[in-house]
Motif scaffolding. Structure first.
Motif, PDB file in Angstrom:
ATOM      1  N   PRO A  51       0.712  -1.235  -0.383  1.00 47.23           N
ATOM      2  CA  PRO A  51      -0.030   0.095  -0.116  1.00 47.23           C
ATOM      3  C   PRO A  51       1.010   1.109  -0.638  1.00 47.23           C
ATOM      4  CG  PRO A  51      -0.864  -1.925   1.818  1.00 47.23           C
ATOM      5  CD  PRO A  51       0.735  -2.023   0.724  1.00 47.23           C
ATOM      6  N   ARG A  52       1.787   1.100   0.782  1.00 49.33           N
ATOM      7  CA  ARG A  52       2.994   2.700   0.776  1.00 49.33           C
ATOM      8  C   ARG A  52       4.213   2.246  -0.038  1.00 49.33           C
ATOM      9  NH1 ARG A  52       4.679   5.097   5.042  1.00 49.33           N
ATOM     10  NH2 ARG A  52       6.133   3.597   5.821  1.00 49.33           N
ATOM     11  N   GLY A  53       4.219   1.520  -0.589  1.00 50.80           N
ATOM     12  CA  GLY A  53       5.730   1.466  -1.577  1.00 50.80           C
ATOM     13  C   GLY A  53       5.812  -0.315  -1.110  1.00 50.80           C
ATOM     14  N   LEU A  54       7.397  -0.248  -1.648  1.00 49.78           N
ATOM     15  CA  LEU A  54       8.228  -1.985  -1.289  1.00 49.78           C
ATOM     16  C   LEU A  54       7.791  -2.174  -0.229  1.00 49.78           C
ATOM     17  CD1 LEU A  54       9.574  -3.508  -2.927  1.00 49.78           C
ATOM     18  CD2 LEU A  54      11.756  -2.704  -2.776  1.00 49.78           C
ATOM     19  N   GLU A  55       7.673  -3.407  -0.159  1.00 46.32           N
ATOM     20  CA  GLU A  55       7.175  -4.443   0.663  1.00 46.32           C
ATOM     21  C   GLU A  55       7.836  -5.473   0.927  1.00 46.32           C
ATOM     22  OE1 GLU A  55       3.129  -4.249   2.941  1.00 46.32           O
ATOM     23  OE2 GLU A  55       2.630  -5.998   1.844  1.00 46.32           O
ATOM     24  N   ASP A 101       7.995  -0.775   4.004  1.00 46.67           N
ATOM     25  CA  ASP A 101       7.160  -1.421   4.796  1.00 46.67           C
ATOM     26  C   ASP A 101       7.380  -3.135   5.008  1.00 46.67           C
ATOM     27  OD1 ASP A 101       4.638   0.547   6.114  1.00 46.67           O
ATOM     28  OD2 ASP A 101       4.562   0.089   4.008  1.00 46.67           O
ATOM     29  N   ALA A 102       6.931  -3.594   6.187  1.00 43.88           N
ATOM     30  CA  ALA A 102       7.490  -5.178   6.323  1.00 43.88           C
ATOM     31  C   ALA A 102       5.752  -5.858   7.341  1.00 43.88           C
ATOM     32  CB  ALA A 102       8.509  -4.826   7.242  1.00 43.88           C
ATOM     33  N   ALA A 103       5.783  -6.967   6.581  1.00 48.40           N
ATOM     34  CA  ALA A 103       4.286  -7.936   6.993  1.00 48.40           C
ATOM     35  C   ALA A 103       4.299  -8.799   7.202  1.00 48.40           C
ATOM     36  CB  ALA A 103       3.117  -6.887   5.471  1.00 48.40           C
ATOM     37  N   ASP A 113      -0.302  -7.826   9.362  1.00 45.76           N
ATOM     38  CA  ASP A 113       0.700  -6.814  10.407  1.00 45.76           C
ATOM     39  C   ASP A 113       1.591  -6.453   9.413  1.00 45.76           C
ATOM     40  OD1 ASP A 113      -1.226  -7.518  12.651  1.00 45.76           O
ATOM     41  OD2 ASP A 113       0.445  -9.173  13.919  1.00 45.76           O
ATOM     42  N   ARG A 114       1.684  -5.008   9.487  1.00 44.68           N
ATOM     43  CA  ARG A 114       2.472  -4.380   8.356  1.00 44.68           C
ATOM     44  C   ARG A 114       3.105  -2.590   9.526  1.00 44.68           C
ATOM     45  NH1 ARG A 114      -1.591  -4.416   4.695  1.00 44.68           N
ATOM     46  NH2 ARG A 114      -0.379  -5.594   2.944  1.00 44.68           N
ATOM     47  N   TYR A 115       4.541  -3.126   9.266  1.00 46.91           N
ATOM     48  CA  TYR A 115       5.488  -2.638  10.149  1.00 46.91           C
ATOM     49  C   TYR A 115       6.127  -1.717   9.328  1.00 46.91           C
ATOM     50  CZ  TYR A 115       3.956  -6.103  13.350  1.00 46.91           C
ATOM     51  OH  TYR A 115       3.480  -7.017  14.274  1.00 46.91           O
ATOM     52  N   PRO A 116       5.846  -0.028   9.905  1.00 46.14           N
ATOM     53  CA  PRO A 116       7.782   1.249   9.436  1.00 46.14           C
ATOM     54  C   PRO A 116       8.409   0.420   8.590  1.00 46.14           C
ATOM     55  CG  PRO A 116       6.023   2.038  10.432  1.00 46.14           C
ATOM     56  CD  PRO A 116       5.494   0.636   9.880  1.00 46.14           C
ATOM     57  N   VAL A 117       9.263   0.471   8.128  1.00 48.14           N
ATOM     58  CA  VAL A 117      10.781   0.643   7.959  1.00 48.14           C
ATOM     59  C   VAL A 117      10.829   1.481   7.906  1.00 48.14           C
ATOM     60  CG1 VAL A 117      13.132  -0.755   7.317  1.00 48.14           C
ATOM     61  CG2 VAL A 117      10.343  -2.278   6.247  1.00 48.14           C
ATOM     62  N   THR A 118      11.724   2.470   8.900  1.00 52.88           N
ATOM     63  CA  THR A 118      12.407   3.599   9.944  1.00 52.88           C
ATOM     64  C   THR A 118      13.230   2.733   9.968  1.00 52.88           C
ATOM     65  OG1 THR A 118      11.093   2.887  12.202  1.00 52.88           O
ATOM     66  CG2 THR A 118       9.806   4.253  10.379  1.00 52.88           C
ATOM     67  N   ASP A 119      14.321   3.986  10.326  1.00 51.09           N
ATOM     68  CA  ASP A 119      15.273   3.803  10.538  1.00 51.09           C
ATOM     69  C   ASP A 119      15.244   3.884  12.080  1.00 51.09           C
ATOM     70  OD1 ASP A 119      16.585   5.148   8.330  1.00 51.09           O
ATOM     71  OD2 ASP A 119      17.015   6.599   9.178  1.00 51.09           O
ATOM     72  N   ARG A 120      14.881   3.981  12.710  1.00 55.62           N
ATOM     73  CA  ARG A 120      14.572   3.805  14.055  1.00 55.62           C
ATOM     74  C   ARG A 120      14.444   2.140  14.556  1.00 55.62           C
ATOM     75  NH1 ARG A 120      12.616   6.251  19.621  1.00 55.62           N
ATOM     76  NH2 ARG A 120      12.698   5.243  20.872  1.00 55.62           N
ATOM     77  N   ALA A 121      13.483   1.845  13.208  1.00 59.85           N
ATOM     78  CA  ALA A 121      13.162   0.393  13.602  1.00 59.85           C
ATOM     79  C   ALA A 121      14.589  -0.334  13.120  1.00 59.85           C
ATOM     80  CB  ALA A 121      11.653  -0.024  12.659  1.00 59.85           C
TER      81      ALA A 121
END
Length: 181
Positions: A51-55, A101-103, A113-121
């Motif tokens: 939904p937000r890009g490469l997953e 994102d990672a699902a 369950d989707r999780y944003p792949v942020t620098d902090r994560a």
């Protein structure tokens, strides 16, 4: 990024790593260096446009555990996969940027369950990976390997030499619906 260190310079040490006071140091801004000092193996089930890009997605055919520890472990797994995806260095594998994102896709429950792949994560997940490797290296040096039997014992290549692991695998086989942890 955080600084990670290894006591040993071996074939896994790479050019961005520097020796300081007998320790090999790398900066997590260079994840290639991090994954060479703290390697892992994993199986990526799917890379696709979400939904937000490469997953990046990992399919789970078991039940969806809702306790915070299980959720954190699964999230960490797919975040580490997402961090490592752009670093795959294999001419047979397409190169990808870091996913947005990672699902986790629970097929039996029909839940994603989707999780944003942020620098902090990524920093949190790769910090955990580094801590696990450091603990393993310390255990190798001291010879003290604490036992932590779980559902994952059946995946361990040393399970045949580990009484607690064998017991965990046998208990799981007798009662597959009951969690060991």
């Amino acid at each position: 990024g955080a600084i990670y260190a290894s006591e040993k310079n071996d074939r896994n040490t790479c050019k961005p790593c520097k020796e300081i006071d007998g320790r090999w140091i790398c900066n997590t801004d260079d994840l290639t260096a991090l994954f060479k000092l703290y390697p892992l193996t994993g199986y990526i089930d799917r890379v696709a446009h979400g939904p937000r890009g490469l997953e990046i997605a990992d399919y789970k055919d078991g039940r969806r555990r809702t306790d915070s520890r299980s959720k954190a472990e699964k999230k960490r797994q797919v975040i580490i996969y997402a961090a490592g995806l752009p670093l795959i260095d294999d001419p047979e594998v397409e190169r990808f940027p870091r996913p947005t994102d990672a699902a986790l896709i629970y097929t039996a429950a029909g839940v994603v369950d989707r999780y944003p792949v942020t620098d902090r994560a990524v920093e949190t997940a790769t910090g955990w990976l580094k801590d696990q490797w450091d603990a393993l290296r310390t255990a190798r040096t001291t010879g003290d390997f604490p036992v932590n039997p779980s559902e994952l014992c059946s995946w361990c290549p040393a399970v045949a030499m580990c009484p607690a692991g064998l017991d965990a695998v046998e208990r799981r086989a007798r009662n597959p619906e009951k969690s060991l942890g």
